[in-house]
Design a protein around this motif. Structure first.
Motif, short mmCIF file in Angstrom:
data_model
loop_
_atom_site.label_atom_id
_atom_site.label_comp_id
_atom_site.label_asym_id
_atom_site.label_seq_id
_atom_site.Cartn_x
_atom_site.Cartn_y
_atom_site.Cartn_z
N VAL A 10 18.35 7.75 83.45
CA VAL A 10 17.63 7.27 82.28
C VAL A 10 16.47 8.22 81.97
CG1 VAL A 10 16.30 5.37 81.27
CG2 VAL A 10 18.28 4.86 82.71
N SER A 11 15.77 8.69 82.99
CA SER A 11 14.69 9.65 82.78
C SER A 11 15.21 10.92 82.10
CB SER A 11 14.01 10.03 84.10
OG SER A 11 13.31 8.94 84.63
N ALA A 12 16.36 11.40 82.54
CA ALA A 12 16.96 12.61 81.93
C ALA A 12 17.29 12.34 80.46
CB ALA A 12 18.19 13.03 82.71
N LEU A 13 17.83 11.17 80.18
CA LEU A 13 18.14 10.79 78.80
C LEU A 13 16.86 10.76 77.97
CD1 LEU A 13 19.92 9.59 76.53
CD2 LEU A 13 19.48 7.33 77.56
N GLN A 14 15.82 10.15 78.50
CA GLN A 14 14.55 10.05 77.77
C GLN A 14 13.94 11.42 77.52
OE1 GLN A 14 12.75 7.32 80.56
NE2 GLN A 14 13.04 5.58 79.17
N LYS A 15 14.02 12.31 78.50
CA LYS A 15 13.49 13.67 78.32
C LYS A 15 14.25 14.38 77.20
CE LYS A 15 11.89 14.24 83.04
NZ LYS A 15 12.17 14.83 84.36
N GLY A 27 8.45 8.75 72.85
CA GLY A 27 8.48 9.81 73.85
C GLY A 27 8.19 9.36 75.27
N ILE A 28 8.46 8.12 75.58
CA ILE A 28 8.17 7.57 76.91
C ILE A 28 9.26 8.01 77.90
CG2 ILE A 28 7.92 5.44 78.26
CD1 ILE A 28 7.12 4.11 75.52
N VAL A 29 8.84 8.59 79.00
CA VAL A 29 9.76 8.98 80.08
C VAL A 29 9.32 8.24 81.33
CG1 VAL A 29 10.69 10.87 81.46
CG2 VAL A 29 10.15 11.25 79.05
N ASN A 30 9.96 7.09 81.55
CA ASN A 30 9.60 6.26 82.71
C ASN A 30 10.81 5.81 83.52
OD1 ASN A 30 10.73 4.32 81.06
ND2 ASN A 30 8.85 3.15 80.75
N GLY A 31 12.01 6.26 83.13
CA GLY A 31 13.21 5.88 83.87
C GLY A 31 13.70 4.47 83.62
N ASN A 32 13.12 3.80 82.62
CA ASN A 32 13.51 2.43 82.30
C ASN A 32 14.12 2.39 80.90
OD1 ASN A 32 13.75 -0.33 82.11
ND2 ASN A 32 11.60 -0.69 81.68
N PHE A 33 15.36 1.97 80.81
CA PHE A 33 16.06 1.88 79.53
C PHE A 33 15.63 0.58 78.87
CE2 PHE A 33 20.28 3.33 77.55
CZ PHE A 33 20.06 2.68 76.36
#
Length: 77
Positions: A10-15, A27-33
């Motif tokens: 999820v973090s990779a997706l967010q990045k 732009g939140i990268v926290n590993g939570n979908f």
């Protein structure tokens, strides 16, 4: 990946999504979908005509969306 998923994927997706503020302005990268990631995935799917409201899988990272993401990673890096 679906809403409620969490972890490195999820973090990779967010990045990746964060690279396009039109898709993922938060732009939140926290590993939570969560809700913001869900909105970003829906925007991505709509932008590339993969899914829309009422279509099964809308907002999820299924095979078609994953294939799109894999094809875009090289373009956007």
């Amino acid at each position: 990946l679906v809403r409620g998923s969490f972890g490195a994927e999820v973090s990779a997706l967010q990045k990746f999504l964060k690279k396009d503020p039109a898709l993922y302005p938060e732009g939140i990268v926290n590993g939570n979908f969560g809700p913001a990631t869900l909105r970003a995935v829906k925007r991505l799917q709509e932008k590339y005509n993969l899914a829309k409201t009422g279509v099964p899988g809308y907002g999820d990272i299924g095979p078609k969306t994953r294939a799109l993401l894999n094809s875009l990673v090289g373009i956007n890096e």
